[in-house]
Design an enzyme around this catalytic site. Structure first.
Site, mmCIF file in Angstrom:
data_model
loop_
_atom_site.group_PDB
_atom_site.id
_atom_site.type_symbol
_atom_site.label_atom_id
_atom_site.label_comp_id
_atom_site.label_asym_id
_atom_site.label_seq_id
_atom_site.Cartn_x
_atom_site.Cartn_y
_atom_site.Cartn_z
ATOM 1 N N CYS A 58 0.838 -1.210 0.000
ATOM 2 C CA CYS A 58 0.000 0.000 0.000
ATOM 3 C C CYS A 58 0.872 1.260 0.000
ATOM 4 C CB CYS A 58 -0.903 0.003 1.226
ATOM 5 S SG CYS A 58 -0.006 0.214 2.775
ATOM 6 N N ALA A 61 3.090 1.791 2.959
ATOM 7 C CA ALA A 61 4.303 0.971 2.891
ATOM 8 C C ALA A 61 5.348 1.629 1.993
ATOM 9 C CB ALA A 61 3.966 -0.426 2.370
ATOM 10 N N ARG A 92 11.811 -4.687 6.448
ATOM 11 C CA ARG A 92 12.663 -4.550 5.269
ATOM 12 C C ARG A 92 14.100 -4.555 5.754
ATOM 13 N NH1 ARG A 92 13.442 0.423 2.189
ATOM 14 N NH2 ARG A 92 13.519 0.107 -0.050
ATOM 15 N N HIS A 191 5.640 6.192 -2.832
ATOM 16 C CA HIS A 191 6.953 6.704 -3.251
ATOM 17 C C HIS A 191 6.813 8.166 -3.680
ATOM 18 C CE1 HIS A 191 7.750 2.354 -4.809
ATOM 19 N NE2 HIS A 191 7.996 2.436 -3.516
HETATM 20 FE FE1 CFM Z 1 12.799 0.300 -5.965
HETATM 21 FE FE2 CFM Z 1 12.278 -2.055 -6.125
HETATM 22 FE FE3 CFM Z 1 10.885 -0.401 -4.525
HETATM 23 FE FE4 CFM Z 1 13.460 -1.052 -3.966
HETATM 24 FE FE5 CFM Z 1 12.630 -3.014 -2.295
HETATM 25 FE FE6 CFM Z 1 11.439 -3.930 -4.487
HETATM 26 FE FE7 CFM Z 1 10.059 -2.355 -2.889
HETATM 27 MO MO1 CFM Z 1 10.682 -4.765 -2.115
HETATM 28 S S1 CFM Z 1 14.213 -1.356 -5.909
HETATM 29 S S2 CFM Z 1 12.421 0.814 -3.888
HETATM 30 S S3 CFM Z 1 14.474 -1.861 -2.224
HETATM 31 S S4 CFM Z 1 10.912 -0.550 -6.645
HETATM 32 S S5 CFM Z 1 12.717 -4.924 -3.138
HETATM 33 S S6 CFM Z 1 11.958 -4.062 -6.675
HETATM 34 S S7 CFM Z 1 9.404 -4.051 -3.907
HETATM 35 S S8 CFM Z 1 10.947 -2.785 -1.005
HETATM 36 S S9 CFM Z 1 9.080 -0.486 -3.247
#
Ligand code: CFM
Length: 540
Positions: A58, A61, A92, A191
């Site tokens: 989500c 997160a 994480r 993000h």
């Molecule tokens: Fe970028 Fe990723 Fe992500 Fe990531 Fe991660 Fe991820 Fe993630 Mo899990 S590189 S930041 S450090 S998109 S592994 S493939 S899914 S936490 S949001």
């Protein structure tokens, strides 16, 4: 691979109701590189249909856990029911290393306002203020970040107003995030929200100057399993000054000081491209896509930095480091390659690793038969050139787009036309990311937001040598007799970045794909013999 990917796709979507099957069919494509470099269009960043078992998380997160979480001295408070905070606590593997034992490190703490029925009915702002004050008295941090969970948006608590009041009262930086879990269609929304607030409330607040010649920021590297430590070491050996990482092994001051760098390197495009774009507009810092996953990719990325600064001494140092590291990588590669060559892998991870890790498998001679992101956008699949054609839907409109203008005093375009003209290295593609699909073999399946049903069908049909995903999939996959490598947390392993990381990865994958135990494994139902029907009991 004996299967026709188009037929596999048809078979996978056949089970769905008609409307859903049509939607899934647009999210599953078979790669094909056109003569002009075009790839097929994929549907991405759309809502997961109800009833589908997805891998996604989500917005909360994505904001708290992914982008801000790894920073060690911003004190994070979750405004919400205790579960949101507790279940996002230390999940994480982002590591951090404070310079000394007395420097703050809040990563191990779990702070929550513990909203209960009282606050849901009468409002939670009072409790939030009290929590901020209590946290300040206990830790005296430089900055406090407040994260909104779903009920905060539903009842209308104004976390930003509370942040402003507490900032004034405490005299430290306090800022809030409207990152309610329901915003957007996945953690990707979180993000974007995190990027916006970091840019508005942190970047540009620290005017410390640096004498070093080659100053960079590393964006979208989160130090999972110690990756950032390896990359930092490479920079140091090459004589490259790292001002800030967003946000692996980072602290508040370095991010506040990041506008003093002369180049931004973007590792994970999905999670941080917004900061890169905004810093270019406001401060004139260009960005380059790089990738430190894979030995050849690491060498290429270091050479890109040297080409950008265009300095003979830097180029020589980069070549020295590559020359020192590559032979060590080659020894291990030559050892594992005969055992791994020709084996197959599938990768279904977040928004960038499903692309980056293909490089490592290819180095080992392994074949990628299917890959996809949980929450990538079309540009992560097809490249940024499709950005102008992406339709902005209601879910994306939900997220603030900040209007950024050049800073009146601090905008310094690092790439004036005359300098840009001198930089002729073809690898220097500024503000660009080619995406996953153009670098894949024709005829490979690319699946966005894969469902559990599709995962099971893929495994049953292809029986890959290894499946890469996360903890939610791991044991279901392994029960099917296929080893599953977690590419989110790295299981208990890593680092996998840089030259050292490539060696660790080759060894780990060699061990996993060649372990005999998987071929001996049978699930109970595969050996289950139906019992003869018992004789009817006479009713007397
Ligand atoms: Fe970028 Fe990723 Fe992500 Fe990531 Fe991660 Fe991820 Fe993630 Mo899990 S590189 S930041 S450090 S998109 S592994 S493939 S899914 S936490 S949001």
């Amino acid at each position: 691979m004996a299967h026709d990917a188009h037929e596999v796709k048809k078979e996978m979507v056949a089970i769905y109701p008609k409307k859903l099957g049509k939607k899934r069919a647009e999210q599953i494509v078979v790669t094909e590189l056109g003569p002009d470099g075009a790839v097929p269009e994929i549907k991405a960043n759309v809502r997961t249909s109800p009833g589908i078992i997805t891998q996604r998380g989500c917005a909360y997160a994505g904001c708290k856990g992914v982008v801000i979480g790894p920073s060690r001295d911003i004190l994070s408070i979750t405004h919400g029911p205790i579960g949101c905070s507790f279940y996002s606590w230390l999940t994480r593997r982002n590591q951090t290393r404070p310079p000394t034992d007395s420097d703050p490190n809040f990563i191990n703490y779990c702070l929550s306002t513990d909203m209960s029925e009282q606050e849901i009915v009468f409002g939670g702002e009072k409790k939030l203020k009290a929590a901020i004050k209590e946290a300040y008295d206990a830790f005296h941090p430089k900055a406090i970040a407040i994260f909104s969970t779903c009920p905060v948006g539903l009842i209308g608590d104004d976390v930003h107003a509370v942040a402003r009041q507490m900032k004034e009262e405490l005299g430290i930086n306090v800022f809030g995030f409207s990152c309610e879990g329901y915003r957007g269609v996945s953690q990707s929304a979180g993000h974007h929200i995190a990027n916006n607030q970091l840019f508005k409330h942190v970047v540009g607040l620290n005017e410390l100057t640096h004498e070093e010649k080659f100053k960079i920021n590393l964006l979208g590297e989160y130090n999972i399993g110690g990756d950032s430590f390896v990359i930092e070491d490479l920079f140091q050996r090459c004589g490259i000054k790292l001002i800030a990482t967003f946000s692996g092994n980072s602290d508040y001051d370095s991010m506040a000081n990041s506008h003093t760098a002369d180049l931004n390197l973007v590792m994970c495009h999905r999670s941080i491209n917004y900061v890169a774009e905004m810093m270019e507009k406001k401060f004139g810092i260009p960005w380059l896509k790089i990738n430190f996953i894979g030995a050849a990719a690491t060498a290429k990325s270091l050479r890109k930095i040297a080409a950008y600064f265009d300095d003979a001494e830097l180029k020589a140092r980069v070549e020295t480091v590559i020359a020192e590291e590559m032979p060590k990588v080659d020894v291990v590669l030559q050892n594992v390659k005969p055992r791994c060559q020709g084996k197959t892998a599938m990768l279904f991870v977040g928004g960038s690793r499903a692309h980056h890790y293909q490089v490592l498998f290819n180095e080992m001679g392994m074949e990628i038969v299917a890959a996809g992101y949980e929450f990538g956008h079309r540009d992560d699949y097809e490249g940024r050139k499709v950005l102008p054609t992406i339709k902005v839907d209601a879910d994306s409109k939900n997220i603030e787009e900040i209007e950024v203008r050049p800073d009146e005093t601090r905008y310094v375009p690092r790439l004036r036309p005359e300098r840009k003209a001198q930089l002729t290295d073809p690898e220097l593609e500024f503000q660009d990311y080619v995406g996953m699909m153009p670098e894949m073999e024709d005829g490979t399946l690319v699946i966005d937001d894969i469902s559990h049903h599709e995962t099971e069908r893929l495994i049953a049909l292809y029986k890959p040598s290894i499946f890469c995903a996360g903890i939610k999939e791991k044991y279901a996959v392994q029960k099917m007799g296929i080893p599953c490598k977690q590419l989110h947390s790295y299981d208990y392993g890593g680092p996998y970045a840089g030259f050292e990381g490539a060696i660790n990865f080759y060894r780990e994958i060699d061990r996993m794909v060649n372990m005999k135990v998987w071929s001996l494994l049978k699930a109970p139902w595969q050996t289950f013999e139906p019992q003869p029907e018992s004789a009817p009991v006479a009713a007397d």
